[in-house]
Motif scaffolding. Structure first.
Motif, PDB file in Angstrom:
ATOM      1  N   SER A 141      -9.414  15.535 -21.022  1.00 55.04           N
ATOM      2  CA  SER A 141      -8.954  14.662 -19.938  1.00 55.04           C
ATOM      3  C   SER A 141      -7.619  14.050 -20.332  1.00 55.04           C
ATOM      4  O   SER A 141      -7.287  13.957 -21.518  1.00 55.04           O
ATOM      5  CB  SER A 141      -9.988  13.565 -19.678  1.00 55.04           C
ATOM      6  OG  SER A 141     -10.270  12.873 -20.886  1.00 55.04           O
ATOM      7  N   ILE A 142      -6.862  13.660 -19.300  1.00 54.17           N
ATOM      8  CA  ILE A 142      -5.517  13.140 -19.564  1.00 54.17           C
ATOM      9  C   ILE A 142      -5.171  12.049 -18.552  1.00 54.17           C
ATOM     10  O   ILE A 142      -5.565  12.140 -17.371  1.00 54.17           O
ATOM     11  CB  ILE A 142      -4.479  14.288 -19.529  1.00 54.17           C
ATOM     12  CG1 ILE A 142      -3.071  13.779 -19.887  1.00 54.17           C
ATOM     13  CG2 ILE A 142      -4.465  15.018 -18.192  1.00 54.17           C
ATOM     14  CD1 ILE A 142      -2.079  14.903 -20.165  1.00 54.17           C
ATOM     15  N   ALA A 143      -4.467  11.029 -19.021  1.00 58.32           N
ATOM     16  CA  ALA A 143      -3.915  10.006 -18.114  1.00 58.32           C
ATOM     17  C   ALA A 143      -2.398  10.108 -18.164  1.00 58.32           C
ATOM     18  O   ALA A 143      -1.809  10.124 -19.243  1.00 58.32           O
ATOM     19  CB  ALA A 143      -4.371   8.613 -18.545  1.00 58.32           C
ATOM     20  N   ILE A 144      -1.786  10.222 -16.989  1.00 61.98           N
ATOM     21  CA  ILE A 144      -0.331  10.321 -16.887  1.00 61.98           C
ATOM     22  C   ILE A 144       0.174   9.011 -16.303  1.00 61.98           C
ATOM     23  O   ILE A 144      -0.141   8.672 -15.158  1.00 61.98           O
ATOM     24  CB  ILE A 144       0.065  11.522 -15.990  1.00 61.98           C
ATOM     25  CG1 ILE A 144      -0.423  12.833 -16.628  1.00 61.98           C
ATOM     26  CG2 ILE A 144       1.570  11.557 -15.768  1.00 61.98           C
ATOM     27  CD1 ILE A 144      -0.319  14.049 -15.699  1.00 61.98           C
ATOM     28  N   PHE A 145       0.935   8.259 -17.098  1.00 61.42           N
ATOM     29  CA  PHE A 145       1.498   6.985 -16.632  1.00 61.42           C
ATOM     30  C   PHE A 145       2.892   7.251 -16.079  1.00 61.42           C
ATOM     31  O   PHE A 145       3.811   7.542 -16.830  1.00 61.42           O
ATOM     32  CB  PHE A 145       1.556   5.969 -17.775  1.00 61.42           C
ATOM     33  CG  PHE A 145       0.208   5.429 -18.178  1.00 61.42           C
ATOM     34  CD1 PHE A 145      -0.648   6.175 -18.975  1.00 61.42           C
ATOM     35  CD2 PHE A 145      -0.219   4.177 -17.746  1.00 61.42           C
ATOM     36  CE1 PHE A 145      -1.899   5.691 -19.332  1.00 61.42           C
ATOM     37  CE2 PHE A 145      -1.461   3.675 -18.100  1.00 61.42           C
ATOM     38  CZ  PHE A 145      -2.300   4.434 -18.892  1.00 61.42           C
ATOM     39  N   GLY A 146       3.030   7.159 -14.750  1.00 64.10           N
ATOM     40  CA  GLY A 146       4.323   7.393 -14.100  1.00 64.10           C
ATOM     41  C   GLY A 146       4.346   8.767 -13.462  1.00 64.10           C
ATOM     42  O   GLY A 146       4.101   9.780 -14.116  1.00 64.10           O
ATOM     43  N   PHE A 147       4.633   8.798 -12.148  1.00 58.37           N
ATOM     44  CA  PHE A 147       4.612  10.080 -11.429  1.00 58.37           C
ATOM     45  C   PHE A 147       5.973  10.338 -10.803  1.00 58.37           C
ATOM     46  O   PHE A 147       6.116  10.569  -9.618  1.00 58.37           O
ATOM     47  CB  PHE A 147       3.488  10.069 -10.384  1.00 58.37           C
ATOM     48  CG  PHE A 147       3.069  11.451  -9.950  1.00 58.37           C
ATOM     49  CD1 PHE A 147       2.585  12.364 -10.870  1.00 58.37           C
ATOM     50  CD2 PHE A 147       3.165  11.839  -8.622  1.00 58.37           C
ATOM     51  CE1 PHE A 147       2.206  13.638 -10.484  1.00 58.37           C
ATOM     52  CE2 PHE A 147       2.789  13.112  -8.215  1.00 58.37           C
ATOM     53  CZ  PHE A 147       2.312  14.014  -9.146  1.00 58.37           C
ATOM     54  N   GLY A 148       7.005  10.310 -11.649  1.00 55.74           N
ATOM     55  CA  GLY A 148       8.336  10.739 -11.222  1.00 55.74           C
ATOM     56  C   GLY A 148       8.501  12.213 -11.549  1.00 55.74           C
ATOM     57  O   GLY A 148       7.531  12.974 -11.527  1.00 55.74           O
ATOM     58  N   GLY A 149       9.740  12.617 -11.876  1.00 57.09           N
ATOM     59  CA  GLY A 149      10.012  14.019 -12.173  1.00 57.09           C
ATOM     60  C   GLY A 149       9.182  14.548 -13.331  1.00 57.09           C
ATOM     61  O   GLY A 149       8.636  15.657 -13.273  1.00 57.09           O
TER      62      GLY A 149
END
Ligand SMILES: [Zn+2]
Ligand SMILES: [Zn+2]
Length: 346
Positions: free
Chosen positions: A165-173
Motif C-alpha cells: 500500500s502507498i500514500a501519495i501526499f500531493g497530486f500535482g504533476g
C-alpha cells in the motif's frame, strides 16, 4: 534561432535571437518539438534556486527530432524522435561508475547550468538523447523526463513492491505520475492526500482512495482505513514539513517514507516511537537515473503511463506566454502541465 532566456534573476524571461549551437563530435543537435515548463524553472527565475552563470536558456524537459549528429554518435541519426535526460555527467567519476550519476562531481543540469529547451534547437551529448517511440507524443515525452522520472525513482528508492500500500501526499504533476506508476508495480491500496477538491476527485476517478486533509488529520484517516496498520510506502511530493511528518507517521512497521518535495523547513520526529520502534525509514529523493528512463518510456509506450490532452496546455515559444505560465505555476491548483511547442513557421 529563437530562444527564451533567463537574463536577470527576479526579472521576466527575455526573448532572444541567438546562434544555433555548434555541436561537438559526441553531441547531437535536436530541433525542439516540446519543452515542459516546470516549478523548478519558476524557482530559477525567482532566484529561489541559484544559477551561477547567466544568461541561460531554461528548459530541462525536452523532446524533439534529431537535426544533426556528431561523428562519434553511432546510435542516432537525423530525423530520429528523442527525449532528453537532463543531467549531463562525466561518466568517469566514482559516482558515475557506480551508476549513481546524479551525484557526478561535474554534473550539469540542462536548462540550468547549460542551455535548455526553451529554444528552437538544443545541443546535448548523444548519451542524453533517448529514442522516443512514435506512440508517445512529444509533449508527453518532454514532461516524462522530469516529474514522471522523479516519481519512478522515488518508488524505486522506496523499494516499492507488488501488493504494497502507498500514500501519495500531493497530486500535482509528480503525484499524477506516481499514482499511475504505483499501478505498474501492481500496488495494493493507493491513498492520495490532498486539500484541493478537484485533485481529490481526479485521484478518485483514477482508482485511488482520496484523503481530504481539510476534513481531518490525514494520518488518522489512513490509520482508520487500514485498521490501525498504516501504509508500506509514503511519498511526500509537496515540500512541506507538516506533510513530511505526516508521511512518516502514516507508515506501517517496516514502512518507507520517500521525501521528494523541497523545503527549507525542519521536521521533527520522535525517534523511538515514530521511527526506531517500527523500523521505519526516511529516504531522500533527488532527480533520477538515466538507467530508469528506458523502462519509463516503455510504460508510456504501452499506455500504462498516460498524459491525456486535458492535462496538457500548449504555449508558443514566446517570452510573454512563457512568463505568464511561470506566474500561473506559483498559484496553480490543477495538475495541468504547460508545454512549449515552437511553431515552425516563424
Ligand atoms: Zn522539471
Ligand atoms: Zn561523473
Amino acid at each position: 534561432m529563437r530562444a527564451v532566456r533567463l537574463v536577470d534573476v527576479g526579472k521576466p524571461l527575455a526573448q532572444a535571437d541567438i546562434p544555433v549551437p555548434e555541436i561537438g563530435s559526441s553531441d547531437v543537435l535536436i530541433r525542439v518539438a516540446a519543452a515542459g515548463i516546470c516549478h523548478s524553472d519558476a524557482h530559477y527565475s525567482a532566484g529561489i534556486s541559484q544559477i551561477d552563470s547567466l544568461p541561460v536558456t531554461l528548459g530541462h524537459e525536452t523532446a524533439g527530432r534529431v537535426e544533426k549528429v556528431g561523428a562519434q554518435v553511432a546510435n542516432l541519426a537525423a530525423g530520429d524522435r528523442v527525449c532528453v535526460h537532463y543531467l549531463v555527467t562525466c561518466g568517469r567519476c566514482d559516482f558515475c561508475k557506480r551508476g549513481q550519476e546524479q551525484f557526478c562531481r561535474q554534473v550539469q543540469m540542462i536548462g540550468k547550468h547549460r542551455d535548455g529547451g526553451y529554444a528552437e534547437f538544443i545541443k546535448v551529448p548523444g548519451a542524453n538523447a533517448f529514442p522516443l517511440p512514435d506512440e508517445i507524443p512529444f509533449e508527453a515525452g518532454a514532461i516524462m523526463m522530469c516529474s514522471s522520472a522523479t516519481a519512478f525513482h522515488a518508488l524505486n528508492k522506496a523499494r516499492f513492491k507488488a501488493g504494497e500500500s502507498i500514500a501519495i501526499f500531493g497530486f500535482g504533476g509528480l503525484g499524477f505520475s506516481a499514482l499511475q506508476l504505483a499501478r505498474v508495480f501492481d500496488s495494493g491500496d493507493v491513498y492520495v492526500v490532498e486539500i484541493n477538491p478537484a485533485k481529490l476527485a481526479s485521484a478518485a476517478t483514477m482508482g485511488a482512495i482520496a484523503i481530504d486533509a481539510r476534513a481531518a488529520d490525514p494520518v488518522e484517516q489512513i490509520k482508520d482505513a487500514t485498521a490501525g496498520r498504516g501504509v508500506d510506502v509514503a511519498l511526500e511530493l509537496i515540500g512541506c514539513a507538516k506533510t513530511m511528518r505526516q508521511a512518516v507517521l502514516c507508515l506501517a512497521p517496516l514502512g518507507r517514507a520517500a521525501l521528494v518535495g523541497l523545503t527549507a523547513e525542519s521536521m521533527s520526529i520522535f525517534p523511538y516511537a515514530e521511527l526506531i520502534n517500527k523500523e521505519a525509514e526516511i529516504i531522500g529523493i533527488s532527480d533520477h537515473l538515466a538507467t530508469e528512463l528506458p523502462a519509463l518510456i516503455e510504460f508510456a509506450c504501452s499506455g500504462k503511463l498516460r498524459f491525456p490532452p486535458e492535462t496538457l496546455r500548449v504555449v508558443e515559444l514566446d517570452a510573454a506566454e512563457i512568463n505568464a505560465a511561470l506566474d500561473a505555476l506559483q498559484d496553480s491548483i490543477d495538475h495541468v502541465r504547460t508545454v512549449i511547442v515552437p511553431s515552425s513557421d516563424k
